[in-house]
Design a protein around this motif. Structure first.
Motif, PDB file in Angstrom:
ATOM      1  N   ASP A  97     -11.761   5.451  20.884  1.00  0.00           N
ATOM      2  CA  ASP A  97     -10.966   4.010  20.631  1.00  0.00           C
ATOM      3  C   ASP A  97      -9.601   3.985  21.268  1.00  0.00           C
ATOM      4  N   ASP A  98      -8.853   5.066  21.320  1.00  0.00           N
ATOM      5  CA  ASP A  98      -7.411   4.790  21.588  1.00  0.00           C
ATOM      6  C   ASP A  98      -7.530   4.461  23.211  1.00  0.00           C
ATOM      7  N   VAL A  99      -8.353   5.239  23.936  1.00  0.00           N
ATOM      8  CA  VAL A  99      -8.471   5.220  25.407  1.00  0.00           C
ATOM      9  C   VAL A  99      -8.672   3.655  25.661  1.00  0.00           C
ATOM     10  N   ARG A 100      -9.765   3.239  25.282  1.00  0.00           N
ATOM     11  CA  ARG A 100     -10.042   1.761  25.505  1.00  0.00           C
ATOM     12  C   ARG A 100      -9.086   0.855  25.415  1.00  0.00           C
ATOM     13  N   MET A 101      -7.945   1.044  24.529  1.00  0.00           N
ATOM     14  CA  MET A 101      -6.582   0.279  24.263  1.00  0.00           C
ATOM     15  C   MET A 101      -5.752   0.222  25.512  1.00  0.00           C
ATOM     16  N   VAL A 102      -5.978   1.293  26.370  1.00  0.00           N
ATOM     17  CA  VAL A 102      -4.864   1.464  27.390  1.00  0.00           C
ATOM     18  C   VAL A 102      -5.615   1.605  28.669  1.00  0.00           C
ATOM     19  N   ALA A 103      -6.722   2.261  28.750  1.00  0.00           N
ATOM     20  CA  ALA A 103      -7.294   2.550  30.067  1.00  0.00           C
ATOM     21  C   ALA A 103      -9.013   2.604  29.971  1.00  0.00           C
ATOM     22  N   PRO A 104      -9.488   1.173  30.049  1.00  0.00           N
ATOM     23  CA  PRO A 104     -10.717   1.083  29.992  1.00  0.00           C
ATOM     24  C   PRO A 104     -11.602   2.010  31.267  1.00  0.00           C
ATOM     25  N   ALA A 105     -11.013   2.167  32.202  1.00  0.00           N
ATOM     26  CA  ALA A 105     -11.747   2.795  33.288  1.00  0.00           C
ATOM     27  C   ALA A 105     -11.607   4.349  32.871  1.00  0.00           C
ATOM     28  N   LEU A 106     -10.684   4.688  32.371  1.00  0.00           N
ATOM     29  CA  LEU A 106     -10.686   6.170  31.663  1.00  0.00           C
ATOM     30  C   LEU A 106     -11.747   6.486  30.647  1.00  0.00           C
ATOM     31  N   GLU A 107     -12.008   5.498  29.678  1.00  0.00           N
ATOM     32  CA  GLU A 107     -12.879   5.622  28.934  1.00  0.00           C
ATOM     33  C   GLU A 107     -14.317   5.673  29.800  1.00  0.00           C
ATOM     34  N   LYS A 108     -14.533   4.670  30.746  1.00  0.00           N
ATOM     35  CA  LYS A 108     -15.934   4.750  31.435  1.00  0.00           C
ATOM     36  C   LYS A 108     -15.931   6.205  32.325  1.00  0.00           C
ATOM     37  N   TYR A 109     -14.940   6.745  32.651  1.00  0.00           N
ATOM     38  CA  TYR A 109     -15.157   7.998  33.504  1.00  0.00           C
ATOM     39  C   TYR A 109     -15.431   8.977  32.109  1.00  0.00           C
ATOM     40  N   THR A 110     -14.672   9.033  30.990  1.00  0.00           N
ATOM     41  CA  THR A 110     -15.127   9.851  30.015  1.00  0.00           C
ATOM     42  C   THR A 110     -16.364   9.886  29.597  1.00  0.00           C
ATOM     43  N   GLN A 111     -17.035   8.959  29.281  1.00  0.00           N
ATOM     44  CA  GLN A 111     -18.252   8.659  28.707  1.00  0.00           C
ATOM     45  C   GLN A 111     -19.478   8.861  30.019  1.00  0.00           C
ATOM     46  N   GLY A 112     -19.212   8.235  31.088  1.00  0.00           N
ATOM     47  CA  GLY A 112     -20.308   8.067  31.998  1.00  0.00           C
ATOM     48  C   GLY A 112     -20.224   9.460  33.052  1.00  0.00           C
ATOM     49  N   THR A 113     -18.967   9.796  33.623  1.00  0.00           N
ATOM     50  CA  THR A 113     -18.821  10.914  34.327  1.00  0.00           C
ATOM     51  C   THR A 113     -18.744  12.152  33.616  1.00  0.00           C
TER      52      THR A 113
END
Lengths: 253, 253, 253
Positions: free
Chosen positions: B28-44
């Protein structure tokens, strides 16, 4: 604290009240423990180093937040994220710096930066419309240079550690580095700053050369190193100097 | 957050609500700052790296918590201590990882890990009956190998820094390494992970060799290194690769 | 906790209740996660290492706080700042250690130490009258030695990174190192400890030599290294040993 206000105001077009408040809080603490450190912070660091002409306040902000993220130092992030925004760094650029350093400094470093940036963004009403897309159209790639890099790494390590080699190509050089919301030159400045900040001397030659290919000039690189001395400590900079010098000497002036 | 639940559930036999809650908060925190980082965290990272077949989720958990402790990164400890317990790492093994890294990463690193583990253990009602004894019966020692190691270190440094040499023998190799609640192979995996995490390249050859003597296979070591790239940053891994390769090449396949 | 009280009391002339309270809190946490680590902390570290005759509790305190600041480890600062004050380190010396390490470990490291020291100082009613002046009269400089150092650095790096070279002379060697409230020998002990703590092996030869020029004996240096093994981890010490040995061998006994 008049002096702090003056020191910062001459750095940036707009000094926000948030930056002032964070800076004041920081210096109030310092005064109770180390008056000399307050003097060096206001006089030498904010009053002199930050105003040296060789590097803009915007670039110095990028270098500083890269160093703080690489070294996992939350304590100064509120002040310097605010100062970065005051100095013209865009929210989407800060977002990309954090994402980039997940890969170059480590995932938890990026997560710590997220918690600090989240509060700074919220206080400034920076919403998702000012953040980069998760999956934007990528910048064009220099296929020849990338093929050369990939081949070299594959030959060195592909037989032994294929996973690293694969992710380096697929996720770093064919994805992360091509994200459009941080210019390649700035991405390189972030990378080199993080390497010096973490004492990762062996990786400096490739990335400093790449930074200069991406448009960072030698005097700018020298100023970034000078600036970093204060944020990452003299020893990290003196360990980086011989390899940086070698990179500088090999390039056409 | 459905995606996170799915990503984690396929990793472990049992995904606890604590793990889900920590992961959700983080993203939830990541999404507020860096949507790409959320994608890499969940996906990659959670969706791909953790599921690579070369290393079990249990081993990946050990590698990850070793890296976090070595780098003093409290922020991700609640999630990864919980994930480790979900993945089959025993409380007593986490306890031993922390004790081991007091010596290999520094005392304060272990103390920080204690504060994070304490809360995770308390929330799961893990009491002292699930912890290792302070002074258990030790595993048998390979006297010949230990004598060889001790003699080599004594000859190099005994005349100059006798205290280090003495404690290395008495406390590390004749005590800590023989504690029974963490298998020697896992203790080695922890040590090698901590060395790569902290950029301590010079100590990798001895400990990677020891890890393979203790049963870590070359493909497992390669996967651990690949996994670490995300948690300790690419530069630490690329600095480790040449020495790791040299260790691999010297061993009979 | 009787044992902790006993262990600390024999270290210092006066064990303050603050030190006891911090130590007790720390060990209460440890016991809940790692009984073995409690045993090593009380028995080996506080009960044995700290009492070795080769280095005073005062010097061990300086080494320890330097290591914690260099490694950005706030968690143990309250205990060890208190123990330092109990062991005869003056508040003005702690203040100077923090200021010194702003330059040798990085600005944010000093800022984190400030937040911890602030609370310790406040609880002991240590006010500004016990702190060093921001701009005191400086110690005399050895002009010949400084000229030699400055020339060497200028020749190596002056043409490429003039800013670093200038600040190194003006702010570090003609200002910081001459501040009178921390003896040059102690300043060197802080510097060498910080270098080993951060794995900055390349900078050890110059500063260990300087430390011995400033009065640190070889056995004291050896004890400091032994002490550091516990606080910065064995790998940092084993990486420092070969270069330290080389420094020792080159000096007249």
């Amino acid at each position: 604290m008049k002096f702090l206000a003056a020191a910062i105001t001459t750095l940036t077009l707009m000094t926000s009240s948030a930056t002032q408040a964070e800076g004041t809080k920081m210096l109030d603490d310092v005064r109770m423990v180390a008056p000399a450190l307050e003097k060096y912070t206001q006089g030498t660091l904010l009053g002199d180093v930050w105003k040296r002409p060789g590097l803009s306040a915007r670039d110095r902000s990028i270098v500083t937040i890269a160093a703080l993220i690489a070294r996992n130092q939350a304590i100064e992030m509120p002040f310097y994220f605010n100062l970065a925004l005051d100095s013209g760094v865009k929210p989407r650029e800060i977002s990309e710096v954090i994402t980039h350093l997940a890969f170059y400094s480590g995932w938890a470093n990026a997560m710590l930066a997220v918690t600090a940036a989240k509060n700074v963004f919220a206080a400034r009403n920076i919403g998702s419309d000012q953040l980069p897309a998760a999956s934007p159209s990528l910048l064009p790639i220099d296929e020849a240079a990338e093929a050369q890099r990939a081949t070299r790494v594959e030959q060195q390590f592909g037989a032994w550690v294929p996973g690293v080699v694969q992710y380096t190509t697929d996720i770093l050089f064919r994805d992360l580095w091509l994200r459009p919301d941080l210019a390649p030159r700035d991405r390189s400045l972030v990378t080199v700053s993080a390497l010096i900040a973490a004492g990762q001397v062996a990786q400096i030659p490739y990335h400093l050369g790449r930074a200069m290919d991406n448009g960072l000039t030698q005097p700018q690189a020298a100023e970034a190193i000078t600036h970093l001395a204060f944020y990452v400590g003299w020893p990290n900079v003196f360990s980086a100097l011989p390899v940086a010098k070698e990179v500088f000497e090999k390039r056409p002036r």
